[in-house]
Design a protein around this motif. Sequence first.
Motif, mmCIF file in Angstrom:
data_model
loop_
_atom_site.group_PDB
_atom_site.id
_atom_site.type_symbol
_atom_site.label_atom_id
_atom_site.label_comp_id
_atom_site.label_asym_id
_atom_site.label_seq_id
_atom_site.Cartn_x
_atom_site.Cartn_y
_atom_site.Cartn_z
ATOM 1 N N ILE A 107 -64.114 69.302 -48.183
ATOM 2 C CA ILE A 107 -63.374 68.270 -48.921
ATOM 3 C C ILE A 107 -64.317 67.237 -49.529
ATOM 4 C CG2 ILE A 107 -62.987 66.775 -46.905
ATOM 5 C CD1 ILE A 107 -60.332 67.257 -49.535
ATOM 6 N N THR A 108 -65.485 67.060 -48.922
ATOM 7 C CA THR A 108 -66.397 66.011 -49.400
ATOM 8 C C THR A 108 -66.941 66.293 -50.799
ATOM 9 O OG1 THR A 108 -68.308 67.013 -48.329
ATOM 10 C CG2 THR A 108 -67.072 65.367 -47.063
ATOM 11 N N THR A 109 -66.913 67.559 -51.235
ATOM 12 C CA THR A 109 -67.366 67.863 -52.596
ATOM 13 C C THR A 109 -66.397 67.314 -53.647
ATOM 14 O OG1 THR A 109 -66.258 70.011 -52.600
ATOM 15 C CG2 THR A 109 -68.558 69.955 -51.845
ATOM 16 N N LEU A 110 -65.176 67.020 -53.219
ATOM 17 C CA LEU A 110 -64.157 66.479 -54.123
ATOM 18 C C LEU A 110 -64.076 64.960 -54.087
ATOM 19 C CD1 LEU A 110 -61.297 68.972 -53.186
ATOM 20 C CD2 LEU A 110 -62.877 69.137 -55.117
ATOM 21 N N GLY A 114 -64.395 55.108 -53.765
ATOM 22 C CA GLY A 114 -63.289 54.543 -54.538
ATOM 23 C C GLY A 114 -62.052 55.407 -54.528
ATOM 24 N N ASP A 115 -62.180 56.706 -54.164
ATOM 25 C CA ASP A 115 -61.013 57.592 -54.100
ATOM 26 C C ASP A 115 -60.065 57.137 -52.998
ATOM 27 O OD1 ASP A 115 -61.914 59.192 -56.144
ATOM 28 O OD2 ASP A 115 -62.622 60.807 -54.848
ATOM 29 N N LYS A 116 -58.764 57.369 -53.221
ATOM 30 C CA LYS A 116 -57.740 57.071 -52.217
ATOM 31 C C LYS A 116 -57.379 58.368 -51.488
ATOM 32 C CE LYS A 116 -56.941 52.730 -53.302
ATOM 33 N NZ LYS A 116 -57.157 51.641 -52.394
ATOM 34 N N VAL A 117 -57.297 58.287 -50.159
ATOM 35 C CA VAL A 117 -56.995 59.465 -49.349
ATOM 36 C C VAL A 117 -56.002 59.106 -48.243
ATOM 37 C CG1 VAL A 117 -59.235 60.581 -49.734
ATOM 38 C CG2 VAL A 117 -58.950 59.044 -47.780
ATOM 39 N N ASP A 139 -74.545 64.592 -43.287
ATOM 40 C CA ASP A 139 -74.420 65.974 -43.759
ATOM 41 C C ASP A 139 -72.974 66.341 -44.088
ATOM 42 O OD1 ASP A 139 -75.480 68.417 -44.516
ATOM 43 O OD2 ASP A 139 -75.239 69.287 -42.522
ATOM 44 N N ASP A 140 -72.270 65.432 -44.748
ATOM 45 C CA ASP A 140 -70.894 65.642 -45.205
ATOM 46 C C ASP A 140 -69.878 65.866 -44.088
ATOM 47 O OD1 ASP A 140 -71.842 65.375 -47.761
ATOM 48 O OD2 ASP A 140 -71.920 67.510 -48.175
ATOM 49 N N THR A 141 -70.129 65.355 -42.894
ATOM 50 C CA THR A 141 -69.151 65.519 -41.817
ATOM 51 C C THR A 141 -68.519 64.199 -41.407
ATOM 52 O OG1 THR A 141 -70.845 65.285 -40.115
ATOM 53 C CG2 THR A 141 -70.345 67.528 -40.869
ATOM 54 N N LEU A 142 -68.936 63.109 -42.031
ATOM 55 C CA LEU A 142 -68.430 61.788 -41.664
ATOM 56 C C LEU A 142 -68.042 61.034 -42.933
ATOM 57 C CD1 LEU A 142 -68.225 60.108 -39.003
ATOM 58 C CD2 LEU A 142 -70.371 59.059 -39.675
ATOM 59 N N ALA A 143 -66.800 60.582 -42.984
ATOM 60 C CA ALA A 143 -66.328 59.786 -44.120
ATOM 61 C C ALA A 143 -66.188 58.339 -43.672
ATOM 62 C CB ALA A 143 -64.985 60.314 -44.609
ATOM 63 N N ILE A 144 -66.710 57.421 -44.475
ATOM 64 C CA ILE A 144 -66.515 56.000 -44.223
ATOM 65 C C ILE A 144 -65.351 55.569 -45.106
ATOM 66 C CG2 ILE A 144 -67.575 53.706 -44.150
ATOM 67 C CD1 ILE A 144 -69.024 55.858 -42.456
ATOM 68 N N LEU A 145 -64.306 55.060 -44.476
ATOM 69 C CA LEU A 145 -63.091 54.687 -45.192
ATOM 70 C C LEU A 145 -62.799 53.211 -45.003
ATOM 71 C CD1 LEU A 145 -60.800 57.647 -44.024
ATOM 72 C CD2 LEU A 145 -62.207 57.519 -46.086
ATOM 73 N N SER A 146 -62.206 52.591 -46.011
ATOM 74 C CA SER A 146 -61.737 51.215 -45.918
ATOM 75 C C SER A 146 -60.226 51.252 -45.764
ATOM 76 C CB SER A 146 -62.134 50.442 -47.173
ATOM 77 O OG SER A 146 -61.573 49.148 -47.144
ATOM 78 N N THR A 147 -59.741 50.549 -44.738
ATOM 79 C CA THR A 147 -58.315 50.527 -44.456
ATOM 80 C C THR A 147 -57.978 49.255 -43.699
ATOM 81 O OG1 THR A 147 -56.484 51.828 -43.543
ATOM 82 C CG2 THR A 147 -58.562 51.869 -42.319
ATOM 83 N N THR A 148 -56.728 49.090 -43.308
ATOM 84 C CA THR A 148 -56.368 47.902 -42.533
ATOM 85 C C THR A 148 -57.041 47.958 -41.174
ATOM 86 O OG1 THR A 148 -54.420 48.914 -41.536
ATOM 87 C CG2 THR A 148 -54.098 47.787 -43.659
ATOM 88 N N LYS A 149 -57.212 46.802 -40.561
ATOM 89 C CA LYS A 149 -57.883 46.747 -39.256
ATOM 90 C C LYS A 149 -57.108 47.524 -38.194
ATOM 91 C CE LYS A 149 -60.517 42.577 -39.968
ATOM 92 N NZ LYS A 149 -60.885 41.255 -39.507
ATOM 93 N N ALA A 165 -58.475 65.495 -40.938
ATOM 94 C CA ALA A 165 -58.444 66.023 -42.308
ATOM 95 C C ALA A 165 -58.073 64.911 -43.277
ATOM 96 C CB ALA A 165 -57.418 67.155 -42.398
ATOM 97 N N LEU A 166 -58.517 65.080 -44.523
ATOM 98 C CA LEU A 166 -58.180 64.122 -45.586
ATOM 99 C C LEU A 166 -57.396 64.843 -46.661
ATOM 100 C CD1 LEU A 166 -61.634 62.330 -46.085
ATOM 101 C CD2 LEU A 166 -59.773 61.674 -44.580
ATOM 102 N N THR A 167 -56.417 64.159 -47.210
ATOM 103 C CA THR A 167 -55.717 64.663 -48.397
ATOM 104 C C THR A 167 -55.939 63.648 -49.513
ATOM 105 O OG1 THR A 167 -53.622 63.588 -47.800
ATOM 106 C CG2 THR A 167 -53.960 65.855 -47.038
ATOM 107 N N LEU A 168 -56.149 64.140 -50.712
ATOM 108 C CA LEU A 168 -56.396 63.279 -51.869
ATOM 109 C C LEU A 168 -55.092 62.720 -52.410
ATOM 110 C CD1 LEU A 168 -58.992 65.543 -53.658
ATOM 111 C CD2 LEU A 168 -59.457 63.395 -52.507
ATOM 112 N N ASN A 169 -55.108 61.464 -52.800
ATOM 113 C CA ASN A 169 -53.923 60.855 -53.439
ATOM 114 C C ASN A 169 -54.060 60.927 -54.939
ATOM 115 O OD1 ASN A 169 -52.908 60.277 -50.975
ATOM 116 N ND2 ASN A 169 -53.312 58.101 -51.067
#
Length: 169
Positions: A107-110, A114-117, A139-149, A165-169
Amino acid sequence: MPRTRKLLAALFALLGALITWWPTPPGTEVAVTTRALPPGIPLTEADVETRHVPPGLSPADAATKSTAIGRTLTSRAGPGEYLTTTRLTPPNPTRTSVAVRLQDKAITTLLKPGDKVNVVTPEATILAEDATVVAIKDDDTLAILSTTKQTATTLAAQSLTTPLALTLN
């Protein structure tokens, strides 16, 4: 010959003193980035430096270092870019960043900052909606996301035991 050296030494000393005490030309203090930065991460002291810029070269909406610290970029910035108030979001005390271990690194290739997931468990439970991708690490196994606390706490706890898992919005 020695007299010439003494005269030159005195001249250079005088020149050095003049440069030291010469007034700074008129201009503006502008905040610039110290390195390439992704959107979505609050700016820190290490991310921003101040440069003195002639008035004609300063953007009309230039940010200062004190107004940039703690705010986030709305888009990527390269090293040495001027920071403007239109590229910075207001500080948001209700949001934070969280690291999420990913089930499928393809999924990280997509993804790009700034993307919403949405974040989903293997049991199809939605843990977070409209989280913002800040960066991809390890190595594309960790996503840093911004969200509510509150959501970040849930994601961090769940990600300790189960890749998500992540789904794209």
